[in-house]
Design a protein around this motif. Structure first.
Motif, short mmCIF file in Angstrom:
data_model
loop_
_atom_site.label_atom_id
_atom_site.label_comp_id
_atom_site.label_asym_id
_atom_site.label_seq_id
_atom_site.Cartn_x
_atom_site.Cartn_y
_atom_site.Cartn_z
N GLY A 107 0.86 -1.15 0.10
CA GLY A 107 -0.02 -0.14 0.07
C GLY A 107 0.78 1.20 -0.03
O GLY A 107 2.03 1.29 -0.52
N SER A 108 0.13 2.49 0.58
CA SER A 108 0.79 3.72 0.55
C SER A 108 0.51 4.43 1.82
O SER A 108 -0.47 4.06 2.44
CB SER A 108 0.71 4.38 -0.70
N ARG A 109 1.08 5.62 1.89
CA ARG A 109 0.63 6.52 3.24
C ARG A 109 0.08 7.76 2.53
O ARG A 109 0.26 8.28 1.38
CB ARG A 109 1.72 6.86 3.83
N GLN A 110 -1.03 8.00 3.40
CA GLN A 110 -2.09 9.26 2.93
C GLN A 110 -2.07 9.66 4.02
O GLN A 110 -2.81 9.57 5.04
CB GLN A 110 -3.19 9.11 2.09
N GLY A 111 -1.18 11.15 4.23
CA GLY A 111 -1.29 11.92 5.58
C GLY A 111 -0.64 11.02 6.61
O GLY A 111 0.54 10.35 6.47
N ASN A 112 -1.36 11.05 7.76
CA ASN A 112 -0.91 10.21 8.88
C ASN A 112 -1.63 8.63 8.89
O ASN A 112 -1.46 8.05 9.76
CB ASN A 112 -1.49 10.83 10.26
N ARG A 113 -1.88 8.07 7.66
CA ARG A 113 -2.45 6.99 7.66
C ARG A 113 -1.75 5.95 6.54
O ARG A 113 -1.59 6.45 5.55
CB ARG A 113 -3.87 7.15 7.26
N LEU A 114 -1.56 4.57 7.06
CA LEU A 114 -1.03 3.81 6.02
C LEU A 114 -2.23 2.94 5.61
O LEU A 114 -3.11 2.53 6.38
CB LEU A 114 -0.18 2.73 6.86
N ASN A 115 -2.55 2.98 4.30
CA ASN A 115 -3.47 2.13 3.61
C ASN A 115 -3.12 0.77 2.81
O ASN A 115 -2.22 0.99 1.97
CB ASN A 115 -4.58 2.86 2.62
N LEU A 116 -3.21 -0.27 3.63
CA LEU A 116 -2.50 -1.43 2.87
C LEU A 116 -3.66 -2.47 2.33
O LEU A 116 -4.71 -2.87 3.39
CB LEU A 116 -1.67 -2.20 4.25
N SER A 117 -3.36 -2.96 1.37
CA SER A 117 -4.29 -4.13 0.91
C SER A 117 -3.42 -5.38 1.51
O SER A 117 -2.42 -5.44 1.45
CB SER A 117 -4.24 -4.25 -0.70
N VAL A 118 -4.36 -6.25 2.06
CA VAL A 118 -3.97 -7.50 2.58
C VAL A 118 -4.35 -8.66 1.80
O VAL A 118 -5.45 -8.64 1.15
CB VAL A 118 -4.55 -7.75 4.13
N THR A 119 -3.36 -9.41 1.46
CA THR A 119 -3.69 -10.78 0.78
C THR A 119 -3.49 -11.84 1.70
O THR A 119 -2.39 -12.23 2.09
CB THR A 119 -2.63 -11.10 -0.41
N TRP A 120 -4.67 -12.44 2.26
CA TRP A 120 -4.55 -13.53 3.43
C TRP A 120 -3.79 -14.65 2.82
O TRP A 120 -4.03 -15.01 1.75
CB TRP A 120 -5.70 -13.55 3.83
N ALA A 121 -3.12 -15.31 3.87
CA ALA A 121 -2.40 -16.59 3.45
C ALA A 121 -3.44 -17.86 2.97
O ALA A 121 -3.01 -18.71 2.49
CB ALA A 121 -1.55 -17.12 4.57
N ARG A 122 -4.36 -17.54 3.57
CA ARG A 122 -5.54 -18.59 3.43
C ARG A 122 -7.11 -17.88 3.24
O ARG A 122 -7.12 -16.66 3.63
CB ARG A 122 -5.81 -19.49 4.62
N VAL A 123 -8.07 -18.43 2.76
CA VAL A 123 -9.45 -17.85 2.69
C VAL A 123 -9.87 -17.41 4.06
O VAL A 123 -9.91 -17.96 5.07
CB VAL A 123 -10.37 -18.90 2.07
N VAL A 124 -10.28 -16.21 4.18
CA VAL A 124 -11.00 -15.50 5.23
C VAL A 124 -12.05 -14.87 4.61
O VAL A 124 -12.23 -13.91 3.75
CB VAL A 124 -10.10 -14.23 5.80
N ASN A 125 -13.48 -15.13 5.44
CA ASN A 125 -14.63 -14.48 4.90
C ASN A 125 -14.97 -14.82 3.58
O ASN A 125 -15.65 -13.70 2.86
CB ASN A 125 -14.71 -12.98 5.22
N GLY A 126 -14.63 -15.81 2.99
CA GLY A 126 -14.91 -16.11 1.64
C GLY A 126 -13.89 -15.79 0.42
O GLY A 126 -13.99 -16.09 -0.63
N ASP A 127 -12.86 -14.80 0.83
CA ASP A 127 -11.87 -14.65 -0.05
C ASP A 127 -10.56 -14.38 0.57
O ASP A 127 -10.33 -14.83 1.80
CB ASP A 127 -12.34 -13.43 -0.94
#
Length: 172
Positions: A107-127
């Protein structure tokens, strides 16, 4: 004219260094001990649990390493960790939750926030995808929130939100 062009080129070569210094300052501000409370959803549509958490964060100019523990219902304790590295404006890393398997962060930072996409190691909540937000609020507050998509409705659901603070000066 040549002097103006040279000055412009010199100033442009300084821009990445200033951006990196900005990232370094942000990452280093995440370092230290944190504690607080929040909620964790057992699964989308399931019960939310109130948790209390502690977090130790070690930060350098380009990396932050977080190790934490959350407790809920006086019955369970779950450890988690993350290592996030900055390369210019891009952040990458790994998150390890209760499963013990590393999930990828990008991901990237916007101001004081890191916005990160997570790719789980296994299926969580259907994806295998979700979003992790780590936001620095003032000097002494940190909010960590995970958002996942409910595949049935298509809506975004906050699956965890932890509000952390640095220990007060009186308790140090």
């Amino acid at each position: 004219m040549r002097a103006v062009l040279i000055a412009a080129l010199v100033s442009l070569t300084c821009l990445p260094a200033r951006a990196d210094m900005s990232e370094a300052g942000f990452l280093q501000s995440l370092g230290g001990d944190w504690s607080g409370a929040g909620m964790v959803l057992t699964r989308i549509g399931g019960t939310s649990l109130n948790v209390s958490c502690t977090l130790r964060s070690d930060a350098s100019a380009s990396t932050v390493s977080m190790n934490g523990t959350c407790r809920g219902l006086a019955v369970f304790t779950r450890a988690f960790s993350a290592i996030v590295k900055a390369a210019g404006q891009r952040y990458t890393g790994n998150y390890i939750g209760p499963s013990g398997q590393p999930s990828k962060l990008v991901g990237s930072r916007q101001g004081n926030r890191l916005n990160l996409s997570v790719t789980w190691a296994r299926v969580v909540n259907g994806d295998r995808s979700a979003t992790l937000m780590i936001e620095k609020v003032g000097q002494d507050r940190l909010v960590m929130q995970t958002v996942d998509r409910d595949l049935a409705s298509g809506r975004s659901v906050v699956t965890s939100r932890i509000d952390l603070q640095r220990p007060s000066a009186a308790s140090r």
